[in-house]
Design an enzyme around this catalytic site. Sequence first.
Site, PDB file in Angstrom:
ATOM      1  N   SER A  10      -4.545 -12.531  -6.792  1.00 16.86           N
ATOM      2  CA  SER A  10      -5.693 -12.298  -6.287  1.00 16.86           C
ATOM      3  C   SER A  10      -6.192 -11.194  -7.046  1.00 16.86           C
ATOM      4  CB  SER A  10      -5.565 -11.330  -4.656  1.00 16.86           C
ATOM      5  OG  SER A  10      -4.429 -10.793  -4.778  1.00 16.86           O
ATOM      6  N   GLU A  35      -8.020  -7.277  -7.273  1.00 13.03           N
ATOM      7  CA  GLU A  35      -9.097  -7.073  -6.508  1.00 13.03           C
ATOM      8  C   GLU A  35     -10.194  -6.198  -7.512  1.00 13.03           C
ATOM      9  OE1 GLU A  35      -6.329  -3.798  -5.160  1.00 13.03           O
ATOM     10  OE2 GLU A  35      -6.988  -1.862  -5.627  1.00 13.03           O
ATOM     11  N   ASP A  50      -5.109   7.409   2.423  1.00 10.43           N
ATOM     12  CA  ASP A  50      -4.993   8.895   1.931  1.00 10.43           C
ATOM     13  C   ASP A  50      -6.088   9.981   2.665  1.00 10.43           C
ATOM     14  OD1 ASP A  50      -2.470   8.029   0.868  1.00 10.43           O
ATOM     15  OD2 ASP A  50      -3.616   7.594  -0.729  1.00 10.43           O
ATOM     16  N   PHE A  93      -4.761   8.547 -12.432  1.00  5.77           N
ATOM     17  CA  PHE A  93      -4.047   7.194 -11.568  1.00  5.77           C
ATOM     18  C   PHE A  93      -2.379   7.771 -11.162  1.00  5.77           C
ATOM     19  CE2 PHE A  93      -7.285   4.095 -12.570  1.00  5.77           C
ATOM     20  CZ  PHE A  93      -8.396   5.098 -11.797  1.00  5.77           C
ATOM     21  N   HIS A 140      -0.617  -9.889  -8.305  1.00  8.41           N
ATOM     22  CA  HIS A 140      -2.534  -9.042  -7.971  1.00  8.41           C
ATOM     23  C   HIS A 140      -2.845  -8.535  -8.669  1.00  8.41           C
ATOM     24  CE1 HIS A 140      -5.022  -7.657  -4.899  1.00  8.41           C
ATOM     25  NE2 HIS A 140      -4.913  -6.556  -5.252  1.00  8.41           N
TER      26      HIS A 140
HETATM   27  P1  FAD Z   1       1.958   3.212   5.556  1.00  8.61           P
HETATM   28  O1  FAD Z   1       2.627   2.033   4.987  1.00  8.61           O
HETATM   29  O2  FAD Z   1       1.424   3.949   6.257  1.00  8.61           O
HETATM   30  O3  FAD Z   1       3.130   4.801   4.420  1.00  8.61           O
HETATM   31  C1  FAD Z   1       3.117   5.466   3.983  1.00  8.61           C
HETATM   32  C2  FAD Z   1       3.971   6.620   3.734  1.00  8.61           C
HETATM   33  O4  FAD Z   1       4.499   6.830   5.132  1.00  8.61           O
HETATM   34  C3  FAD Z   1       5.621   6.213   3.225  1.00  8.61           C
HETATM   35  O5  FAD Z   1       5.853   6.973   2.549  1.00  8.61           O
HETATM   36  C4  FAD Z   1       6.431   5.203   4.610  1.00  8.61           C
HETATM   37  O6  FAD Z   1       7.439   5.419   4.235  1.00  8.61           O
HETATM   38  C5  FAD Z   1       5.310   5.737   5.294  1.00  8.61           C
HETATM   39  N1  FAD Z   1       5.315   5.175   6.734  1.00  8.61           N
HETATM   40  C6  FAD Z   1       5.049   4.197   7.148  1.00  8.61           C
HETATM   41  N2  FAD Z   1       4.813   3.890   8.049  1.00  8.61           N
HETATM   42  C7  FAD Z   1       5.250   4.715   9.219  1.00  8.61           C
HETATM   43  C8  FAD Z   1       5.727   4.867  10.321  1.00  8.61           C
HETATM   44  N3  FAD Z   1       5.209   4.312  11.592  1.00  8.61           N
HETATM   45  N4  FAD Z   1       6.241   6.470  10.451  1.00  8.61           N
HETATM   46  C9  FAD Z   1       6.347   7.424   9.786  1.00  8.61           C
HETATM   47  N5  FAD Z   1       6.235   7.072   8.656  1.00  8.61           N
HETATM   48  C10 FAD Z   1       5.739   5.917   8.155  1.00  8.61           C
HETATM   49  N6  FAD Z   1      -6.223   3.271  -0.827  1.00  8.61           N
HETATM   50  C11 FAD Z   1      -7.117   3.865  -0.366  1.00  8.61           C
HETATM   51  O7  FAD Z   1      -7.881   4.881  -0.029  1.00  8.61           O
HETATM   52  N7  FAD Z   1      -8.011   2.273  -0.177  1.00  8.61           N
HETATM   53  C12 FAD Z   1      -8.053   1.136  -1.041  1.00  8.61           C
HETATM   54  O8  FAD Z   1      -8.838   0.567  -0.869  1.00  8.61           O
HETATM   55  C13 FAD Z   1      -6.463   1.538  -0.850  1.00  8.61           C
HETATM   56  N8  FAD Z   1      -6.098   0.065  -1.325  1.00  8.61           N
HETATM   57  C14 FAD Z   1      -4.745  -0.069  -1.737  1.00  8.61           C
HETATM   58  C15 FAD Z   1      -4.117  -1.212  -1.812  1.00  8.61           C
HETATM   59  C16 FAD Z   1      -2.420  -1.951  -2.330  1.00  8.61           C
HETATM   60  C17 FAD Z   1      -2.396  -3.377  -2.718  1.00  8.61           C
HETATM   61  C18 FAD Z   1      -1.836  -0.440  -2.545  1.00  8.61           C
HETATM   62  C19 FAD Z   1      -0.703  -0.366  -3.001  1.00  8.61           C
HETATM   63  C20 FAD Z   1      -1.912   1.015  -2.438  1.00  8.61           C
HETATM   64  C21 FAD Z   1      -3.228   0.740  -1.816  1.00  8.61           C
HETATM   65  N9  FAD Z   1      -4.220   1.816  -1.209  1.00  8.61           N
HETATM   66  C22 FAD Z   1      -6.131   2.210  -0.974  1.00  8.61           C
HETATM   67  C23 FAD Z   1      -3.264   3.213  -1.546  1.00  8.61           C
HETATM   68  C24 FAD Z   1      -2.717   3.986  -0.330  1.00  8.61           C
HETATM   69  O9  FAD Z   1      -3.783   3.993   1.168  1.00  8.61           O
HETATM   70  C25 FAD Z   1      -1.825   4.545  -0.557  1.00  8.61           C
HETATM   71  O10 FAD Z   1      -0.526   4.832  -0.994  1.00  8.61           O
HETATM   72  C26 FAD Z   1      -1.487   6.156   0.835  1.00  8.61           C
HETATM   73  O11 FAD Z   1      -0.573   6.311   0.711  1.00  8.61           O
HETATM   74  C27 FAD Z   1      -0.398   4.860   1.720  1.00  8.61           C
HETATM   75  O12 FAD Z   1      -0.512   3.478   2.969  1.00  8.61           O
HETATM   76  P2  FAD Z   1       0.631   2.890   3.052  1.00  8.61           P
HETATM   77  O13 FAD Z   1      -0.762   1.198   3.809  1.00  8.61           O
HETATM   78  O14 FAD Z   1       1.109   2.384   1.852  1.00  8.61           O
HETATM   79  O15 FAD Z   1       0.822   3.495   3.942  1.00  8.61           O
END
Ligand code: FAD
Length: 282
Positions: free
Chosen positions: A8, A10, A101, A208, A258
């Site tokens: 994929s 991005e 974030d 970054f 990806h």
């Molecule tokens: P989560 O999975 O929620 O994890 C965040 C943190 O909380 C981790 O430290 C985890 O250990 C902890 N955690 C997870 N679930 C829980 C829970 N239920 N209770 C307590 N703690 C928990 N950001 C953007 O703003 N826009 C984008 O389009 C974007 N695209 C991305 C694409 C990819 C492939 C990646 C790898 C990252 C992307 N990001 C994007 C960045 C991402 O949003 C950030 O890294 C964000 O800080 C964490 O997102 P996450 O979905 O991993 O969060």
Amino acid sequence: MSDGAHLSFEFFSVKSDLGRQNVAAMCRQLDRYKPAFYSVTYGAGGSTRTSTQKLVMAIQNEGYTAAPHLSFGGDSADALVDLLDLYRSAGVYNVVALRGDLPSGVAGIGKLTHANELVSLIRDSFGDHFDISVAAYPEIHPEAESYDKDVYWLGEKFRAGANRAITQYFYNADGYFRFLDEAAKQGIEAPIVPGIMPLTNYQNLLRFSENCGAEIPRWLRWQLKQRSKDRADLVKFGIDVVTELCNKLLTGGAPGLHFYSMNNITVVDALCKNIDLAPRPE
Ligand code: FAD
């Protein structure tokens, strides 16, 4: 890549019609690699809500497969379900579910909603309609409580119904393979696809990486710094380094790749030409 192996690309969202046409042209060029989807980022706190939607629709309308990134940001569950409904009506089958974030300097969004809850919302509201990718961090998310806990929460995203994870970028293949081992120990069998960031700009990469916690190995940082005044030299060197990384990952069993295109596919295309993209089972 085809037959089950994952590939994929991005793009970040763009605001103008011209920008969308440029992305469509890039999809046209990359389509010969038969990617599973072209994903479109979603700005922190919903800041690109409209531009992400428009780019996703433009990609779909050109006959390619788009995968919008999604996060709660400041939105309610109802607003997200409405957005997903719109995507479903437009023939979108793939999404990337994230926590996102907090945008710097923006107050009032309140608590961020973890990605596992978003995955649950999507599954509860739309059943199996969407193929869901989530994020993973072989070098561990900067806010993680511990290594094991970060892997645990990745597992929760899969238990909620995610199909695959895509990783934050990294330049240390060993860290990725160790992460796969640790994930397997916690019962994760779903594919964890490496996210690949081409090396094209030293200063941007430093910025970054500082923000997202990705490590640039010391030897690589020095090499990039040394080449930073000669872009052609840096790009050529970067293609060699990233080609080697991709080949090592694929040979070692990574379920696909990806690419973070940064909306510039010259280098991504060069990498895809270099890499052995032979099919492998996902
Ligand atoms: P989560 O999975 O929620 O994890 C965040 C943190 O909380 C981790 O430290 C985890 O250990 C902890 N955690 C997870 N679930 C829980 C829970 N239920 N209770 C307590 N703690 C928990 N950001 C953007 O703003 N826009 C984008 O389009 C974007 N695209 C991305 C694409 C990819 C492939 C990646 C790898 C990252 C992307 N990001 C994007 C960045 C991402 O949003 C950030 O890294 C964000 O800080 C964490 O997102 P996450 O979905 O991993 O969060």
